[in-house]
Motif scaffolding. Structure first.
Motif, PDB file in Angstrom:
ATOM      1  N   ILE A   7      -0.916   0.049 -11.004  1.00  0.00           N
ATOM      2  CA  ILE A   7      -0.216   0.971 -11.309  1.00  0.00           C
ATOM      3  C   ILE A   7      -0.705   2.364 -10.597  1.00  0.00           C
ATOM      4  CG2 ILE A   7       0.217   2.760 -13.100  1.00  0.00           C
ATOM      5  CD1 ILE A   7       1.318  -0.162 -13.719  1.00  0.00           C
ATOM      6  N   LYS A   8      -2.192   2.349 -10.037  1.00  0.00           N
ATOM      7  CA  LYS A   8      -2.462   3.429  -9.181  1.00  0.00           C
ATOM      8  C   LYS A   8      -1.875   3.256  -7.882  1.00  0.00           C
ATOM      9  CE  LYS A   8      -6.669   4.003 -11.423  1.00  0.00           C
ATOM     10  NZ  LYS A   8      -8.399   3.729 -11.221  1.00  0.00           N
ATOM     11  N   HIS A   9      -1.745   2.003  -7.239  1.00  0.00           N
ATOM     12  CA  HIS A   9      -1.103   1.712  -5.971  1.00  0.00           C
ATOM     13  C   HIS A   9       0.498   2.290  -6.130  1.00  0.00           C
ATOM     14  CE1 HIS A   9      -4.421  -0.043  -3.966  1.00  0.00           C
ATOM     15  NE2 HIS A   9      -4.687  -1.020  -4.907  1.00  0.00           N
ATOM     16  N   ILE A  10       0.946   1.856  -7.269  1.00  0.00           N
ATOM     17  CA  ILE A  10       2.468   2.283  -7.237  1.00  0.00           C
ATOM     18  C   ILE A  10       2.627   3.784  -7.407  1.00  0.00           C
ATOM     19  CG2 ILE A  10       4.572   2.113  -8.441  1.00  0.00           C
ATOM     20  CD1 ILE A  10       3.262  -0.789  -9.577  1.00  0.00           C
ATOM     21  N   ASN A  11       1.975   4.440  -8.092  1.00  0.00           N
ATOM     22  CA  ASN A  11       1.962   6.000  -8.143  1.00  0.00           C
ATOM     23  C   ASN A  11       1.468   6.641  -7.111  1.00  0.00           C
ATOM     24  OD1 ASN A  11       3.001   5.757 -10.874  1.00  0.00           O
ATOM     25  ND2 ASN A  11       0.652   5.799 -11.947  1.00  0.00           N
ATOM     26  N   LYS A  12       0.374   6.094  -6.134  1.00  0.00           N
ATOM     27  CA  LYS A  12       0.364   6.785  -5.101  1.00  0.00           C
ATOM     28  C   LYS A  12       1.420   6.711  -4.039  1.00  0.00           C
ATOM     29  CE  LYS A  12      -2.909   6.432  -1.218  1.00  0.00           C
ATOM     30  NZ  LYS A  12      -4.013   5.383  -0.547  1.00  0.00           N
ATOM     31  N   HIS A  13       2.130   5.546  -3.856  1.00  0.00           N
ATOM     32  CA  HIS A  13       3.169   5.316  -3.030  1.00  0.00           C
ATOM     33  C   HIS A  13       4.457   5.719  -3.621  1.00  0.00           C
ATOM     34  CE1 HIS A  13       0.303   4.176   0.166  1.00  0.00           C
ATOM     35  NE2 HIS A  13      -0.058   3.208  -0.616  1.00  0.00           N
ATOM     36  N   ALA A  15       6.956   4.003  -4.461  1.00  0.00           N
ATOM     37  CA  ALA A  15       7.762   2.643  -4.288  1.00  0.00           C
ATOM     38  C   ALA A  15       7.126   1.681  -3.410  1.00  0.00           C
ATOM     39  CB  ALA A  15       8.995   3.092  -3.637  1.00  0.00           C
ATOM     40  N   LEU A  16       6.984   0.578  -4.094  1.00  0.00           N
ATOM     41  CA  LEU A  16       6.198  -0.765  -3.585  1.00  0.00           C
ATOM     42  C   LEU A  16       7.021  -1.893  -3.615  1.00  0.00           C
ATOM     43  CD1 LEU A  16       2.392  -0.103  -4.237  1.00  0.00           C
ATOM     44  CD2 LEU A  16       3.321   0.049  -1.933  1.00  0.00           C
ATOM     45  N   LEU A  17       7.228  -2.689  -2.689  1.00  0.00           N
ATOM     46  CA  LEU A  17       7.603  -4.163  -2.861  1.00  0.00           C
ATOM     47  C   LEU A  17       6.551  -4.948  -3.529  1.00  0.00           C
ATOM     48  CD1 LEU A  17       9.553  -5.260   0.511  1.00  0.00           C
ATOM     49  CD2 LEU A  17      10.448  -4.365  -1.667  1.00  0.00           C
ATOM     50  N   ILE A  18       6.885  -5.955  -4.366  1.00  0.00           N
ATOM     51  CA  ILE A  18       5.529  -6.671  -5.090  1.00  0.00           C
ATOM     52  C   ILE A  18       4.784  -7.669  -3.820  1.00  0.00           C
ATOM     53  CG2 ILE A  18       4.788  -8.441  -6.813  1.00  0.00           C
ATOM     54  CD1 ILE A  18       5.813  -5.859  -7.798  1.00  0.00           C
ATOM     55  N   PHE A  19       5.727  -8.239  -3.308  1.00  0.00           N
ATOM     56  CA  PHE A  19       5.475  -9.081  -1.993  1.00  0.00           C
ATOM     57  C   PHE A  19       6.028  -8.725  -0.848  1.00  0.00           C
ATOM     58  CE2 PHE A  19       5.402 -12.078  -5.916  1.00  0.00           C
ATOM     59  CZ  PHE A  19       4.109 -12.449  -5.725  1.00  0.00           C
ATOM     60  N   PRO A  20       5.463  -8.796   0.385  1.00  0.00           N
ATOM     61  CA  PRO A  20       5.809  -8.429   1.603  1.00  0.00           C
ATOM     62  C   PRO A  20       6.976  -9.126   2.344  1.00  0.00           C
ATOM     63  CG  PRO A  20       3.873  -9.732   1.965  1.00  0.00           C
ATOM     64  CD  PRO A  20       4.035  -9.707   0.599  1.00  0.00           C
ATOM     65  N   ILE A  21       7.824  -8.689   3.109  1.00  0.00           N
ATOM     66  CA  ILE A  21       8.865  -9.332   3.669  1.00  0.00           C
ATOM     67  C   ILE A  21       8.293  -9.875   5.082  1.00  0.00           C
ATOM     68  CG2 ILE A  21      11.138  -9.133   4.822  1.00  0.00           C
ATOM     69  CD1 ILE A  21      11.842  -6.945   2.905  1.00  0.00           C
ATOM     70  N   ASN A  22       8.364 -11.145   5.136  1.00  0.00           N
ATOM     71  CA  ASN A  22       7.751 -11.876   6.275  1.00  0.00           C
ATOM     72  C   ASN A  22       6.597 -11.391   6.840  1.00  0.00           C
ATOM     73  OD1 ASN A  22       9.997 -13.565   6.616  1.00  0.00           O
ATOM     74  ND2 ASN A  22      11.219 -12.175   7.355  1.00  0.00           N
ATOM     75  N   ASN A  23       5.697 -10.895   5.779  1.00  0.00           N
ATOM     76  CA  ASN A  23       4.470 -10.536   6.092  1.00  0.00           C
ATOM     77  C   ASN A  23       4.374  -9.138   7.116  1.00  0.00           C
ATOM     78  OD1 ASN A  23       2.104 -11.957   4.766  1.00  0.00           O
ATOM     79  ND2 ASN A  23       3.009 -13.514   6.139  1.00  0.00           N
ATOM     80  N   GLN A  24       5.455  -8.300   7.231  1.00  0.00           N
ATOM     81  CA  GLN A  24       5.581  -7.273   7.791  1.00  0.00           C
ATOM     82  C   GLN A  24       4.819  -6.190   6.967  1.00  0.00           C
ATOM     83  OE1 GLN A  24       9.781  -6.521   8.135  1.00  0.00           O
ATOM     84  NE2 GLN A  24       9.992  -8.233   9.396  1.00  0.00           N
ATOM     85  N   LYS A  25       4.461  -4.869   7.731  1.00  0.00           N
ATOM     86  CA  LYS A  25       3.679  -3.810   7.083  1.00  0.00           C
ATOM     87  C   LYS A  25       4.597  -3.070   6.186  1.00  0.00           C
ATOM     88  CE  LYS A  25      -0.282  -3.797  10.561  1.00  0.00           C
ATOM     89  NZ  LYS A  25      -0.692  -2.738  11.655  1.00  0.00           N
ATOM     90  N   GLU A  26       5.959  -2.955   6.828  1.00  0.00           N
ATOM     91  CA  GLU A  26       6.929  -2.191   6.010  1.00  0.00           C
ATOM     92  C   GLU A  26       8.113  -3.077   5.904  1.00  0.00           C
ATOM     93  OE1 GLU A  26       6.654   1.122   5.442  1.00  0.00           O
ATOM     94  OE2 GLU A  26       5.055   1.667   6.405  1.00  0.00           O
ATOM     95  N   PRO A  27       8.709  -2.688   4.642  1.00  0.00           N
ATOM     96  CA  PRO A  27       8.054  -1.734   3.707  1.00  0.00           C
ATOM     97  C   PRO A  27       6.806  -2.123   3.133  1.00  0.00           C
ATOM     98  CG  PRO A  27      10.470  -2.469   3.188  1.00  0.00           C
ATOM     99  CD  PRO A  27       9.648  -3.389   3.962  1.00  0.00           C
TER     100      PRO A  27
END
Length: 225
Positions: A7-13, A15-27
């Motif tokens: 929750i802290k990570h989500i509130n800091k940013h 918007a967060l994906l749960i899992f990365p897309i192809n291990n990319q840094k963004e999103p």
């Protein structure tokens, strides 16, 4: 991995994906917040990482926590949104709330079902909408994508339907009544300003929101014509 940390990570940013897309840094993703130096391998056999299964189960806790909003907002991917940014997204993408404009017939039908009873399983939703079977799969998926992208539906827990639990889907208006009302009360310019402030400049999330707004304007123009 704990719910409170997620929750802290989500509130800091916001918007967060749960899992990365192809291990990319963004999103940005919750995976990269918890494990910034670990590549994710989507493996469920004995060679797979417990981190993957752990985050998968944490995802369900996040969705029903009520502390943030779980959706498939960003390009159909599992996305966690803060309660601060969500009403602004909802307002900006649905300026005619509560009279939702420019929804396809199938999306409107599914939303009507969910606004009668939420949350419900995918299996039950397909049955109620008469969209069962492979021949209706693409139609169902298009309608869901439409509703996810406009923040009109949310994920809220899971329902056991046999071999694999199904994400429970609910109408935003029923699951997050307070956020729905906040969106109603928000001025559109205020909502847009809040989004610009909360979503990091240049982030894929902010760019995606801009794309959705452009698409929505086009849909409304077609409807007017």
């Amino acid at each position: 991995m704990k719910l409170s940390s997620a929750i802290k990570h989500i509130n800091k940013h916001n918007a967060l994906l749960i899992f990365p897309i192809n291990n990319q840094k963004e999103p940005r993703s919750l995976w990269s917040e918890f494990f910034p130096r670990t590549k994710m391998r989507w493996e469920w056999d004995e060679s797979g990482s417990e981190k993957v299964s752990g985050l998968w189960h944490l995802r369900e806790e996040i969705s029903r926590s009520g502390q943030v909003v779980y959706s498939k907002w960003y390009r159909g991917r599992a996305t966690a949104l803060s309660r601060n940014v969500f009403p602004a997204l909802l307002k900006s993408l649905n300026t005619a709330i509560p009279k939702i404009s420019a929804l396809s017939f199938t999306a409107r039908e599914i939303l009507d079902i969910l606004e009668e009873d939420s949350p419900i399983s995918t299996k039950r939703l397909k049955a109620l909408a008469d969209l069962q079977g492979r021949e209706n799969e693409s139609r169902y998926n298009r309608a869901l994508k439409e509703l996810w992208s406009r923040c009109l539906i949310v994920g809220y827990g899971e329902i056991d339907e046999g071999a694999f639990p199904s994400l429970a889907i609910g109408a935003t208006r029923l699951i997050f009544e307070d956020l729905w009302q906040e969106a109603l009360d928000l001025d559109l310019d205020e909502a847009l300003a809040r989004i610009k402030t909360l979503l990091e400049e240049g982030s894929p999330f902010l760019k995606f929101h801009g794309q959705l707004l452009t698409n929505q304007v086009r849909l409304n123009e077609v409807q007017i014509d």
